[in-house]
Motif scaffolding. Sequence first.
Motif, PDB file in Angstrom:
ATOM      1  N   PRO A  14       3.286   2.304  10.064  1.00 45.29           N
ATOM      2  CA  PRO A  14       2.517   2.694  11.267  1.00 45.29           C
ATOM      3  C   PRO A  14       1.505   1.648  11.697  1.00 45.29           C
ATOM      4  N   ARG A  15       0.968   0.882  10.751  1.00 46.11           N
ATOM      5  CA  ARG A  15       0.029  -0.186  11.119  1.00 46.11           C
ATOM      6  C   ARG A  15       0.714  -1.249  11.966  1.00 46.11           C
ATOM      7  N   VAL A  16       1.954  -1.557  11.634  1.00 43.32           N
ATOM      8  CA  VAL A  16       2.711  -2.536  12.411  1.00 43.32           C
ATOM      9  C   VAL A  16       2.924  -2.023  13.826  1.00 43.32           C
ATOM     10  N   LYS A  17       3.254  -0.749  13.956  1.00 46.67           N
ATOM     11  CA  LYS A  17       3.509  -0.177  15.282  1.00 46.67           C
ATOM     12  C   LYS A  17       2.237  -0.105  16.111  1.00 46.67           C
ATOM     13  N   VAL A  18       1.114   0.212  15.473  1.00 49.31           N
ATOM     14  CA  VAL A  18      -0.155   0.271  16.209  1.00 49.31           C
ATOM     15  C   VAL A  18      -0.551  -1.114  16.715  1.00 49.31           C
ATOM     16  N   ILE A  19      -0.485  -2.124  15.822  1.00 48.01           N
ATOM     17  CA  ILE A  19      -0.863  -3.484  16.217  1.00 48.01           C
ATOM     18  C   ILE A  19       0.112  -4.028  17.261  1.00 48.01           C
ATOM     19  N   SER A  20       1.406  -3.776  17.070  1.00 48.55           N
ATOM     20  CA  SER A  20       2.403  -4.258  18.028  1.00 48.55           C
ATOM     21  C   SER A  20       2.213  -3.609  19.390  1.00 48.55           C
ATOM     22  N   MET A 110       6.380   8.856  19.947  1.00 45.81           N
ATOM     23  CA  MET A 110       7.739   9.361  19.769  1.00 45.81           C
ATOM     24  C   MET A 110       8.396   8.839  18.497  1.00 45.81           C
ATOM     25  N   THR A 111       7.887   7.729  17.960  1.00 42.99           N
ATOM     26  CA  THR A 111       8.506   7.120  16.781  1.00 42.99           C
ATOM     27  C   THR A 111       7.618   7.183  15.538  1.00 42.99           C
ATOM     28  N   THR A 112       6.457   7.816  15.637  1.00 39.31           N
ATOM     29  CA  THR A 112       5.524   7.894  14.514  1.00 39.31           C
ATOM     30  C   THR A 112       5.001   9.311  14.377  1.00 39.31           C
ATOM     31  N   THR A 113       5.103   9.857  13.174  1.00 41.92           N
ATOM     32  CA  THR A 113       4.563  11.188  12.961  1.00 41.92           C
ATOM     33  C   THR A 113       3.043  11.162  13.059  1.00 41.92           C
ATOM     34  N   GLN A 114       2.478  12.307  13.329  1.00 39.96           N
ATOM     35  CA  GLN A 114       1.032  12.392  13.495  1.00 39.96           C
ATOM     36  C   GLN A 114       0.290  11.952  12.241  1.00 39.96           C
ATOM     37  N   LYS A 115       0.748  12.415  11.082  1.00 41.22           N
ATOM     38  CA  LYS A 115       0.052  12.077   9.835  1.00 41.22           C
ATOM     39  C   LYS A 115       0.177  10.594   9.514  1.00 41.22           C
ATOM     40  N   ASP A 116       1.346  10.004   9.813  1.00 36.61           N
ATOM     41  CA  ASP A 116       1.516   8.565   9.567  1.00 36.61           C
ATOM     42  C   ASP A 116       0.647   7.741  10.503  1.00 36.61           C
ATOM     43  N   LEU A 119      -2.927   7.995   9.263  1.00 38.41           N
ATOM     44  CA  LEU A 119      -3.037   7.235   8.015  1.00 38.41           C
ATOM     45  C   LEU A 119      -3.046   5.734   8.290  1.00 38.41           C
ATOM     46  N   GLY A 120      -2.209   5.302   9.227  1.00 38.41           N
ATOM     47  CA  GLY A 120      -2.187   3.896   9.587  1.00 38.41           C
ATOM     48  C   GLY A 120      -3.501   3.448  10.202  1.00 38.41           C
ATOM     49  N   LEU A 121      -4.080   4.281  11.062  1.00 40.94           N
ATOM     50  CA  LEU A 121      -5.372   3.942  11.671  1.00 40.94           C
ATOM     51  C   LEU A 121      -6.481   3.878  10.619  1.00 40.94           C
ATOM     52  N   VAL A 122      -6.429   4.795   9.652  1.00 42.90           N
ATOM     53  CA  VAL A 122      -7.424   4.780   8.576  1.00 42.90           C
ATOM     54  C   VAL A 122      -7.286   3.506   7.748  1.00 42.90           C
ATOM     55  N   LYS A 123      -6.045   3.103   7.470  1.00 43.44           N
ATOM     56  CA  LYS A 123      -5.817   1.877   6.705  1.00 43.44           C
ATOM     57  C   LYS A 123      -6.266   0.636   7.478  1.00 43.44           C
ATOM     58  N   LEU A 124      -6.289   0.748   8.810  1.00 43.61           N
ATOM     59  CA  LEU A 124      -6.746  -0.369   9.632  1.00 43.61           C
ATOM     60  C   LEU A 124      -8.259  -0.421   9.773  1.00 43.61           C
ATOM     61  N   ARG A 207     -11.647   7.405  -1.062  1.00 40.63           N
ATOM     62  CA  ARG A 207     -10.589   8.356  -0.783  1.00 40.63           C
ATOM     63  C   ARG A 207      -9.318   8.005  -1.560  1.00 40.63           C
ATOM     64  N   THR A 208      -8.597   9.032  -1.941  1.00 41.10           N
ATOM     65  CA  THR A 208      -7.256   8.861  -2.503  1.00 41.10           C
ATOM     66  C   THR A 208      -6.282   9.594  -1.594  1.00 41.10           C
ATOM     67  N   PHE A 209      -5.038   9.149  -1.599  1.00 38.68           N
ATOM     68  CA  PHE A 209      -4.038   9.711  -0.705  1.00 38.68           C
ATOM     69  C   PHE A 209      -2.851  10.222  -1.512  1.00 38.68           C
ATOM     70  N   LEU A 210      -2.398  11.421  -1.146  1.00 40.28           N
ATOM     71  CA  LEU A 210      -1.210  11.963  -1.791  1.00 40.28           C
ATOM     72  C   LEU A 210       0.003  11.100  -1.469  1.00 40.28           C
ATOM     73  N   ARG A 211       0.073  10.624  -0.252  1.00 39.32           N
ATOM     74  CA  ARG A 211       1.156   9.738   0.180  1.00 39.32           C
ATOM     75  C   ARG A 211       0.544   8.473   0.752  1.00 39.32           C
ATOM     76  N   ASP A 212       0.828   7.351   0.154  1.00 41.48           N
ATOM     77  CA  ASP A 212       0.271   6.075   0.597  1.00 41.48           C
ATOM     78  C   ASP A 212       1.356   5.284   1.326  1.00 41.48           C
ATOM     79  N   ILE A 213       0.943   4.295   2.079  1.00 42.02           N
ATOM     80  CA  ILE A 213       1.878   3.436   2.797  1.00 42.02           C
ATOM     81  C   ILE A 213       1.693   1.996   2.331  1.00 42.02           C
ATOM     82  N   LYS A 214       2.791   1.252   2.330  1.00 45.27           N
ATOM     83  CA  LYS A 214       2.772  -0.123   1.862  1.00 45.27           C
ATOM     84  C   LYS A 214       3.685  -0.965   2.736  1.00 45.27           C
TER      85      LYS A 214
END
Length: 247
Positions: A14-20, A110-116, A119-124, A207-214
Amino acid sequence: MYVEKDSPLHSLDPRVKVISTALLTIIVILTTHPVFSPLMFLTIALGLRILGGIKVGYQLRVLKPLLPLFLLTFAIWPFIIDPWKRGVLVGIGYTFRLASMALLALGLLMTTTQKDLILGLVKLGLPYELGLATTMALRYIPTLYALTQNIMDAQKSRGLELEKGKFLERMRKMAAIVIPLIALTIKTAHELSIAMESRGFGASKKRTFLRDIKMQRNDYLALSLVTILAIIYLYLHLSLGLGSFSP
């Protein structure tokens, strides 16, 4: 608005999609030419279709509520620019520029779930509290809609005829909907605050995350390609005036 598909766009971080999306939006903002702007809109639509599996018909259906804004943008320029034929060309460029910006933002949803996405914005770097507030606000919209429908059905079963009567009379009848809705909204918000406190929200700064992104190899490759494209276009725009059209 999310469309579940197994596509290259859906699989990206999701970080790639936000920046792109941000970089492509800059390109779109710089483009006002009556030929380049429609081509850019067509390219975005085809990209969502080929890389994201989103049908063009669905894309246009999502854009349909913005159609009055697009028509207004197109219609106003012939009255501002003289001669009017040049105003039409300017209107085409600015209308498709606006449509391209809207399609980029909607394509991200349309291509990114709300939670993703959150999460991507938080990681940014977005504060987690703000990200959580955004998630709850987005989730609260369908909840409020469902509550409103339930209240309306309950009041109709008691004999309340919301569709009959003059405008002011119908507005007075809406009090039977609004007052219970406000009460339920306050009750829901109170229960939510209790649930958050019981789970220790805010007790720890880390913060810790149940599901992390890499980030994966494809993510770095996609981000590099979009960044290079943005740099090349920016250089051509500043040096050669590519995509610009002076009113």
